[in-house]
Design a protein around this motif. Structure first.
Motif, PDB file in Angstrom:
ATOM      1  N   ILE A  51     -10.630   1.348   7.021  1.00 33.05           N
ATOM      2  CA  ILE A  51      -9.519   2.320   6.619  1.00 33.05           C
ATOM      3  C   ILE A  51     -10.884   3.994   5.885  1.00 33.05           C
ATOM      4  O   ILE A  51     -11.489   3.837   5.371  1.00 33.05           O
ATOM      5  CB  ILE A  51      -8.746   2.422   5.272  1.00 33.05           C
ATOM      6  CG1 ILE A  51      -8.506   3.937   4.765  1.00 33.05           C
ATOM      7  CG2 ILE A  51     -10.131   1.526   4.337  1.00 33.05           C
ATOM      8  CD1 ILE A  51      -7.027   3.517   3.431  1.00 33.05           C
ATOM      9  N   GLY A  55      -7.307   8.185   4.677  1.00 27.09           N
ATOM     10  CA  GLY A  55      -6.151   7.008   5.135  1.00 27.09           C
ATOM     11  C   GLY A  55      -5.819   7.138   6.416  1.00 27.09           C
ATOM     12  O   GLY A  55      -5.259   6.685   6.343  1.00 27.09           O
ATOM     13  N   SER A  70      -5.415  -1.396   1.624  1.00 27.45           N
ATOM     14  CA  SER A  70      -5.450   0.197   1.328  1.00 27.45           C
ATOM     15  C   SER A  70      -7.192   0.358   0.049  1.00 27.45           C
ATOM     16  O   SER A  70      -8.298  -0.539   0.178  1.00 27.45           O
ATOM     17  CB  SER A  70      -4.635  -0.196   0.355  1.00 27.45           C
ATOM     18  OG  SER A  70      -5.171  -0.951  -0.750  1.00 27.45           O
ATOM     19  N   ASN A  73      -9.602   5.156  -4.688  1.00 23.62           N
ATOM     20  CA  ASN A  73     -11.136   6.755  -4.369  1.00 23.62           C
ATOM     21  C   ASN A  73     -11.668   6.687  -5.308  1.00 23.62           C
ATOM     22  O   ASN A  73     -12.829   6.435  -5.668  1.00 23.62           O
ATOM     23  CB  ASN A  73     -11.090   7.481  -2.924  1.00 23.62           C
ATOM     24  CG  ASN A  73     -10.435   7.022  -2.045  1.00 23.62           C
ATOM     25  OD1 ASN A  73     -10.971   6.284  -1.209  1.00 23.62           O
ATOM     26  ND2 ASN A  73      -9.622   8.767  -1.378  1.00 23.62           N
TER      27      ASN A  73
END
Length: 119
Positions: A51, A55, A70, A73
């Motif tokens: 990823i 995103g 996922s 950050n």
């Protein structure tokens, strides 16, 4: 010094779920792509999912529809939710991240966490 630390591996029955986490720490300026790779006994390390910091996501065909990657950050952390696990998912799972720190830009690896899918 930058470090990647994985957690969440273990033994699970076929059809079960696990969630892996990988936290980056150190004097980090920014993180680009983060991802998960795995290496089964006797096989080469392969990409599971990755990823970008924007995103964008890529999955290996073998995990599409079962795994979800996922990232947070703010916490410099990447996750891998693994559902409907199969025995062939058994492997050491490694976290990977492209990190810019005071030394420059470099690809970092975690030490790995073992996932065993077995009844």
């Amino acid at each position: 010094q930058v470090q990647l630390v994985e957690s969440g591996g273990g033994l699970v029955q076929p059809g079960g779920s696990l969630r892996l986490s990988c936290a980056a720490s150190g004097s980090i300026f920014s993180i680009g792509v983060m991802g998960w790779y795995r290496q089964a006994p006797g096989k080469e390390r392969e990409l599971v999912a990755r990823i970008t910091n924007g995103g964008s996501i890529n999955y290996a065909d073998s995990v599409k529809g079962r795994f979800t990657i996922s990232r947070d950050n703010a916490k410099n952390t990447v996750y891998l939710q693994m559902n409907s696990l199969k025995p062939e998912d058994t492997a050491v799972y490694y976290c990977n991240a492209f990190i810019i720190d005071r030394s420059g830009a470099m690809n970092y690896w975690g030490k790995g966490t073992l996932v065993t899918v077995s009844s």
